[in-house]
Scaffold this motif. Structure first.
Motif, PDB file in Angstrom:
ATOM      1  N   UNK A 324       0.826  -1.191   0.000  1.00  0.00           N
ATOM      2  CA  UNK A 324       0.000   0.000   0.000  1.00  0.00           C
ATOM      3  C   UNK A 324       0.873   1.260   0.000  1.00  0.00           C
ATOM      4  N   UNK A 325       1.899   1.274   0.825  1.00  0.00           N
ATOM      5  CA  UNK A 325       2.795   2.438   0.887  1.00  0.00           C
ATOM      6  C   UNK A 325       3.499   2.647  -0.450  1.00  0.00           C
ATOM      7  N   UNK A 326       3.886   1.560  -1.093  1.00  0.00           N
ATOM      8  CA  UNK A 326       4.592   1.663  -2.372  1.00  0.00           C
ATOM      9  C   UNK A 326       3.679   2.154  -3.493  1.00  0.00           C
ATOM     10  N   UNK A 327       2.375   1.875  -3.357  1.00  0.00           N
ATOM     11  CA  UNK A 327       1.441   2.242  -4.424  1.00  0.00           C
ATOM     12  C   UNK A 327       1.011   3.703  -4.375  1.00  0.00           C
ATOM     13  N   UNK A 328       1.321   4.396  -3.287  1.00  0.00           N
ATOM     14  CA  UNK A 328       0.873   5.787  -3.151  1.00  0.00           C
ATOM     15  C   UNK A 328       1.711   6.738  -4.020  1.00  0.00           C
TER      16      UNK A 328
END
Length: 328
Positions: A324-328
């Protein structure tokens, strides 16, 4: 009752069962409640599934037929060639399909892309179906409708070395059921395979995959196939339950891309899938009838799952948070 659906010269339930009675088939290995055979009919290899008497009924017959109607034409689906309840005293549901040549993967992590592709197609096919309520249900249904009764029923089995399994059930069951309810969508009907993982995807060497073992097929309103496949497709080995972080990441990423499953739902998805690993008295009893050691084998197997559940659940949520953090 019969729904053979066979053309002239095609297989029939009576004909195939006659071949088996005469020793004309080969029993395939397996620890499930139902029995699988391979037979030859007019030179064509067939797969024959003989359901146990306790799980053979007109409803099961209708469920298999309704799923068959929904999935015909899918390139990975072996259609029903003949089906029906066979036998007078204790009728058994018999389902005949084409035999799928090839081998399952020794490492289910290699089949993650194929599993998620099938999950996406099952969801899409389900959107086009109107199924009677008696045909809708999955492994979570019984716990959501009667967790106290199910827990009480298995209590006599959880003595001695199995006491820890009972304690794990008591600790985790409320959270598992809550997660299943959160993932339930009244309008989210999908075709439910019931045991979708890499070992049930047969590769024939040319890149073609066939999904086998449709014993538990039906319809569901939550991603029960995906929850179970998370545990069975992302572990390091078949006998143990230690999840592979890299495989878990690939699985969750594919779910997000193909089925729009948010990373924030990963923990609930894992809890939903964990409901399948809760022991049920009826299941242990039926296994014991097939083999004296199968009941203990099964309790030991699910016991290993619950011994590692906390750590594995933490791994799933950590991997999802990183994605999730990488997709932001």
């Amino acid at each position: 009752m019969s729904g053979d659906g066979a053309g002239a010269g095609g297989p029939t339930v009576a004909g195939v069962m006659g071949l088996l009675a005469a020793g004309g088939g080969r029993l395939l290995d397996g620890r499930g409640l139902n029995s699988s055979y391979r037979v030859e009919w007019a030179g064509r290899p067939l797969s024959v599934k003989v359901h146990c008497a306790e799980r053979s009924s007109a409803t099961e017959f209708r469920r298999i037929g309704r799923v068959d109607a929904a999935l015909r034409g899918a390139p990975w689906y072996p259609p029903v060639l003949a089906s029906g309840l066979h036998g007078a005293r204790r009728p058994r549901l018999v389902v005949v399909r084409p035999y799928a040549p090839g081998e399952p993967s020794d490492d289910a992590r290699r089949q993650i892309a194929g599993v998620v592709d099938v999950l996406a197609q099952l969801a899409a096919r389900g959107r086009e179906v109107a199924a009677d309520e008696e045909l809708v249900g999955d492994y979570a249904s019984v716990w959501l409708s009667g967790a106290r009764e199910e827990r009480s029923g298995v209590e006599p089995l959880l003595t001695g070395r199995w006491r820890g399994l009972g304690a794990a059930m008591d600790e985790q069951l409320p959270g598992l059921c809550a997660a299943a309810r959160r993932l339930t969508r009244p309008d989210g009907l999908r075709v439910h395979h019931g045991d979708l993982h890499g070992r049930n995807l047969i590769a024939d060497g040319s890149g073609r995959l066939t999904v086998i073992d449709w014993d538990e097929a039906g319809f569901a309103r939550r991603p029960a196939d995906a929850g179970k496949a998370l545990w069975l497709s992302c572990r390091l080995g078949r006998g143990d339950f230690v999840l592979d972080p890299a495989a878990t990441g690939r699985f969750l990423s594919a779910l997000r891309a193909r089925l729009d499953v948010p990373y924030a739902d990963a923990g609930d998805l894992a809890r939903l899938g964990a409901l399948w690993f809760l022991p049920r008295r009826c299941h242990v009893t039926l296994l014991g009838r097939r083999g004296a050691d199968l009941g203990d084998w099964y309790l030991g197997w699910v016991g290993r799952f619950w011994a590692g559940f906390r750590g594995n659940l933490e791994l799933v949520t950590d991997v999802a948070a990183a994605l999730e953090a990488r997709s932001r």
